[in-house]
Design a protein around this motif. Structure first.
Motif, short mmCIF file in Angstrom:
data_model
loop_
_atom_site.label_atom_id
_atom_site.label_comp_id
_atom_site.label_asym_id
_atom_site.label_seq_id
_atom_site.Cartn_x
_atom_site.Cartn_y
_atom_site.Cartn_z
N ARG A 131 0.84 -1.21 0.00
CA ARG A 131 0.00 0.00 0.00
C ARG A 131 0.87 1.26 0.00
O ARG A 131 0.60 2.23 -0.71
CB ARG A 131 -0.94 0.00 1.21
CG ARG A 131 -2.14 -0.88 1.01
CD ARG A 131 -3.19 -0.64 2.11
NE ARG A 131 -3.89 -1.88 2.32
CZ ARG A 131 -3.77 -2.66 3.38
NH1 ARG A 131 -3.00 -2.31 4.38
NH2 ARG A 131 -4.43 -3.79 3.46
N ALA A 132 1.92 1.23 0.83
CA ALA A 132 2.82 2.39 0.90
C ALA A 132 3.52 2.61 -0.44
O ALA A 132 3.64 3.76 -0.91
CB ALA A 132 3.84 2.18 2.01
N LEU A 137 3.97 5.62 -5.76
CA LEU A 137 3.81 5.64 -7.21
C LEU A 137 2.71 6.60 -7.65
O LEU A 137 2.84 7.30 -8.66
CB LEU A 137 3.53 4.23 -7.74
CG LEU A 137 4.70 3.26 -7.69
CD1 LEU A 137 4.25 1.86 -8.06
CD2 LEU A 137 5.81 3.73 -8.62
N LYS A 138 1.61 6.66 -6.90
CA LYS A 138 0.53 7.59 -7.23
C LYS A 138 1.03 9.04 -7.16
O LYS A 138 0.69 9.85 -8.02
CB LYS A 138 -0.64 7.40 -6.26
CG LYS A 138 -1.49 6.20 -6.56
CD LYS A 138 -2.65 6.13 -5.57
CE LYS A 138 -3.56 4.96 -5.83
NZ LYS A 138 -4.67 4.91 -4.84
N GLU A 139 1.82 9.34 -6.13
CA GLU A 139 2.37 10.69 -5.98
C GLU A 139 3.33 10.99 -7.13
O GLU A 139 3.32 12.08 -7.70
CB GLU A 139 3.12 10.83 -4.65
CG GLU A 139 2.22 10.93 -3.46
CD GLU A 139 1.53 12.27 -3.40
OE1 GLU A 139 2.14 13.31 -3.73
OE2 GLU A 139 0.32 12.29 -3.02
N LYS A 140 4.16 10.01 -7.47
CA LYS A 140 5.17 10.21 -8.49
C LYS A 140 4.55 10.49 -9.87
O LYS A 140 5.03 11.36 -10.60
CB LYS A 140 6.08 8.97 -8.57
CG LYS A 140 7.19 9.07 -9.58
CD LYS A 140 8.05 7.82 -9.54
CE LYS A 140 9.16 7.90 -10.59
NZ LYS A 140 10.00 6.70 -10.59
#
Length: 144
Positions: A131-132, A137-140
């Motif tokens: 999850r972390a 990856l979502k932020e990136k």
């Protein structure tokens, strides 16, 4: 010799538990033959629903009746209170303790005694790590 005996001997106290209390030496292996145990059975027990103020000595008194104990760790932190790990010298003693102490009433609380299973704990940690990593990856890639 259990940890409690070695501590008592080291600090000048007299040992309160002896191997004779558990039916002799040899890890308590008395006439067990080739009894097959389920794969989840092991020497380490996870105990839940303990009274918050229980002491290690009381744990030794409760669990020591079923065999020689190598170690007891009682949770003291806010997220581990009411839990403990009990490590027996012999797997058959641990099984006997689970069979007799699951549902045992201690100070108005019914104990939940389970076999500790490392793979279940590892799976939870792996899921949290995944999850972390997904959040990173979502932020990136700026995905919502």
């Amino acid at each position: 010799m259990c940890i409690r005996d070695s501590i008592n001997a080291e600090y000048g106290g007299s040992p309160s538990i002896t191997m004779q209390d558990f039916g002799g030496g040899m890890g308590g292996q008395k006439n067990r033959g080739n009894a097959r145990l389920p794969p989840e059975v092991n020497r380490v027990l996870y105990v839940r629903n303990l009274p918050y103020k229980i002491k290690s000595d009381e744990m030794y008194d409760i669990f020591g009746k079923y065999g020689a104990i190598r170690q007891i760790r009682v949770g003291t932190g806010p997220d581990t209170r009411g839990t403990a790990f009990v490590v027996f010298e012999d797997i058959y003693d641990a099984k006997n303790a689970v069979d007799h102490l699951s549902g045992f009433n201690v100070a108005g609380r019914y104990l939940v005694v389970l076999y500790y299973q490392q793979n279940k704990v590892t799976k939870k940690v792996d899921a949290q790590q995944k999850r972390a990593d997904l959040e990173v990856l979502k932020e990136k890639y700026h995905v919502g």
